[in-house]
Write a protein that holds these residues in place. Structure first.
Motif, PDB file in Angstrom:
ATOM      1  N   LEU A 172       0.819  -1.209   0.000  1.00 39.26           N
ATOM      2  CA  LEU A 172       0.000   0.000   0.000  1.00 39.26           C
ATOM      3  C   LEU A 172       0.854   1.261   0.000  1.00 39.26           C
ATOM      4  CD1 LEU A 172      -2.939  -0.947   2.401  1.00 39.26           C
ATOM      5  CD2 LEU A 172      -3.110  -0.369  -0.024  1.00 39.26           C
ATOM      6  N   ILE A 173       1.962   1.238   0.713  1.00 37.55           N
ATOM      7  CA  ILE A 173       2.854   2.404   0.721  1.00 37.55           C
ATOM      8  C   ILE A 173       3.392   2.669  -0.689  1.00 37.55           C
ATOM      9  CG2 ILE A 173       5.095   3.255   1.503  1.00 37.55           C
ATOM     10  CD1 ILE A 173       4.521   1.930   4.193  1.00 37.55           C
ATOM     11  N   ILE A 174       3.830   1.611  -1.362  1.00 40.22           N
ATOM     12  CA  ILE A 174       4.347   1.771  -2.728  1.00 40.22           C
ATOM     13  C   ILE A 174       3.251   2.311  -3.645  1.00 40.22           C
ATOM     14  CG2 ILE A 174       5.239   0.534  -4.743  1.00 40.22           C
ATOM     15  CD1 ILE A 174       6.581  -1.418  -2.784  1.00 40.22           C
ATOM     16  N   CYS A 175       2.053   1.769  -3.527  1.00 38.23           N
ATOM     17  CA  CYS A 175       0.941   2.212  -4.374  1.00 38.23           C
ATOM     18  C   CYS A 175       0.568   3.664  -4.092  1.00 38.23           C
ATOM     19  CB  CYS A 175      -0.271   1.307  -4.157  1.00 38.23           C
ATOM     20  SG  CYS A 175      -0.067  -0.363  -4.801  1.00 38.23           S
ATOM     21  N   ILE A 176       0.599   4.057  -2.833  1.00 40.14           N
ATOM     22  CA  ILE A 176       0.281   5.447  -2.484  1.00 40.14           C
ATOM     23  C   ILE A 176       1.312   6.398  -3.081  1.00 40.14           C
ATOM     24  CG2 ILE A 176       0.213   7.091  -0.560  1.00 40.14           C
ATOM     25  CD1 ILE A 176      -1.058   4.799   1.094  1.00 40.14           C
ATOM     26  N   LEU A 177       2.581   6.026  -3.025  1.00 40.88           N
ATOM     27  CA  LEU A 177       3.625   6.866  -3.623  1.00 40.88           C
ATOM     28  C   LEU A 177       3.416   7.003  -5.128  1.00 40.88           C
ATOM     29  CD1 LEU A 177       6.785   5.590  -1.687  1.00 40.88           C
ATOM     30  CD2 LEU A 177       5.547   7.747  -1.363  1.00 40.88           C
ATOM     31  N   CYS A 178       3.023   5.904  -5.776  1.00 47.29           N
ATOM     32  CA  CYS A 178       2.729   5.956  -7.216  1.00 47.29           C
ATOM     33  C   CYS A 178       1.540   6.861  -7.489  1.00 47.29           C
ATOM     34  CB  CYS A 178       2.443   4.548  -7.743  1.00 47.29           C
ATOM     35  SG  CYS A 178       3.881   3.454  -7.792  1.00 47.29           S
ATOM     36  N   ALA A 179       0.509   6.750  -6.662  1.00 47.49           N
ATOM     37  CA  ALA A 179      -0.688   7.569  -6.856  1.00 47.49           C
ATOM     38  C   ALA A 179      -0.384   9.049  -6.646  1.00 47.49           C
ATOM     39  CB  ALA A 179      -1.789   7.110  -5.908  1.00 47.49           C
ATOM     40  N   LEU A 180       0.407   9.363  -5.620  1.00 46.81           N
ATOM     41  CA  LEU A 180       0.777  10.763  -5.378  1.00 46.81           C
ATOM     42  C   LEU A 180       1.585  11.322  -6.542  1.00 46.81           C
ATOM     43  CD1 LEU A 180       1.735  10.618  -1.586  1.00 46.81           C
ATOM     44  CD2 LEU A 180      -0.257  11.752  -2.598  1.00 46.81           C
ATOM     45  N   ALA A 181       2.497  10.517  -7.070  1.00 41.16           N
ATOM     46  CA  ALA A 181       3.282  10.953  -8.227  1.00 41.16           C
ATOM     47  C   ALA A 181       2.375  11.180  -9.431  1.00 41.16           C
ATOM     48  CB  ALA A 181       4.348   9.912  -8.555  1.00 41.16           C
ATOM     49  N   ALA A 182       1.372  10.307  -9.615  1.00 41.57           N
ATOM     50  CA  ALA A 182       0.433  10.464 -10.731  1.00 41.57           C
ATOM     51  C   ALA A 182      -0.386  11.739 -10.581  1.00 41.57           C
ATOM     52  CB  ALA A 182      -0.478   9.243 -10.814  1.00 41.57           C
ATOM     53  N   VAL A 183      -0.782  12.066  -9.349  1.00 47.60           N
ATOM     54  CA  VAL A 183      -1.538  13.301  -9.103  1.00 47.60           C
ATOM     55  C   VAL A 183      -0.690  14.519  -9.447  1.00 47.60           C
ATOM     56  CG1 VAL A 183      -2.549  14.744  -7.287  1.00 47.60           C
ATOM     57  CG2 VAL A 183      -3.083  12.303  -7.379  1.00 47.60           C
ATOM     58  N   ILE A 184       0.577  14.499  -9.033  1.00 46.33           N
ATOM     59  CA  ILE A 184       1.477  15.621  -9.340  1.00 46.33           C
ATOM     60  C   ILE A 184       1.667  15.758 -10.850  1.00 46.33           C
ATOM     61  CG2 ILE A 184       3.850  16.460  -9.103  1.00 46.33           C
ATOM     62  CD1 ILE A 184       3.862  15.102  -6.309  1.00 46.33           C
ATOM     63  N   LEU A 185       1.888  14.628 -11.516  1.00 43.83           N
ATOM     64  CA  LEU A 185       2.049  14.665 -12.972  1.00 43.83           C
ATOM     65  C   LEU A 185       0.791  15.167 -13.663  1.00 43.83           C
ATOM     66  CD1 LEU A 185       3.993  11.321 -13.547  1.00 43.83           C
ATOM     67  CD2 LEU A 185       4.852  13.629 -14.003  1.00 43.83           C
ATOM     68  N   ARG A 186      -0.378  14.800 -13.111  1.00 39.78           N
ATOM     69  CA  ARG A 186      -1.622  15.285 -13.698  1.00 39.78           C
ATOM     70  C   ARG A 186      -1.727  16.804 -13.606  1.00 39.78           C
ATOM     71  NH1 ARG A 186      -6.101  12.636 -14.595  1.00 39.78           N
ATOM     72  NH2 ARG A 186      -4.578  11.338 -15.698  1.00 39.78           N
TER      73      ARG A 186
END
Length: 208
Positions: free
Chosen positions: A108-122
């Protein structure tokens, strides 16, 4: 008097995975509604497409490019990130079914980091389009597609953070194991729906 038949359900579990749990049905019915919403937006996109000879239509600004194509870089980065994030989420999904708390925490930690990065990229992705949301109908539908998917990314990230905090500080019970599996289904849907949007927004204008 005849005695009424009574079904003893005291031994049934309170929570179970997939179709055995009401939360599975609620989540998937919600995703069906959201899929219908995106289908309407996509239909609107192609309805507008048939009304213009040049697509994307030129923006009515002297400083704008004649053919304002969305930049591929940020959208492609978001796509790659979401697809890759499905790997740890699949492992987390399987770990929740097995009852492996540690793997779920790390996954879940890895997935959250990916999701946060995706939000920033968006956020940068919005700046990568050469038109405003109110430039024309094309601009409105593209911004709305990106914005609605951004909303789902934020919801998914928030839900994942709350689940992660819970399983770190509270018990790793069956209810929250089922919640993790449900979030995984949502994660797969957010990724799949983005692949469709990405192909439409970024490649249909280039193929026309």
């Amino acid at each position: 008097m005849n005695e009424r038949a009574v079904i003893d359900i005291t031994e049934l579990p309170h929570h179970q995975f997939d179709t055995y749990d009401p939360v599975w049905w609620g989540n998937n019915l919600l995703l069906a509604i959201e899929t219908s919403m995106f289908a309407i937006l996509i239909a609107t996109y192609f309805y507008l497409r048939q009304n213009f000879e040049l697509w994307p239509p030129p923006v009515a600004q002297l400083t704008a490019t004649l053919r304002p194509l969305p930049e591929l870089s940020y959208g492609t980065a978001v796509t790659i990130l979401l697809v890759l994030s499905c790997g740890p989420m699949i492992l987390t999904d399987m770990a929740a079914r097995r009852g492996s708390r540690f793997v779920c925490q790390i996954g879940l930690i890895i997935c959250i980091l990916c999701a946060l990065a995706a939000v920033i990229l968006r956020g940068f992705e919005f700046s990568g389009v050469d038109f405003r949301w109110d430039s024309n109908a094309y601009g409105s539908v593209v911004w709305f597609l990106l914005g609605m998917h951004m909303m789902h990314l934020l919801i998914l990230t928030t839900e994942s953070v709350l689940l992660t905090v819970w399983i770190f500080i509270r018990e790793f019970d069956m209810k929250h194991r089922v919640d993790i599996v449900t979030v995984a289904v949502y994660w797969y849907w957010v990724t799949a729906i983005w692949i469709v949007i990405y192909a439409i927004v970024y490649f249909t204008p280039r193929l026309g």
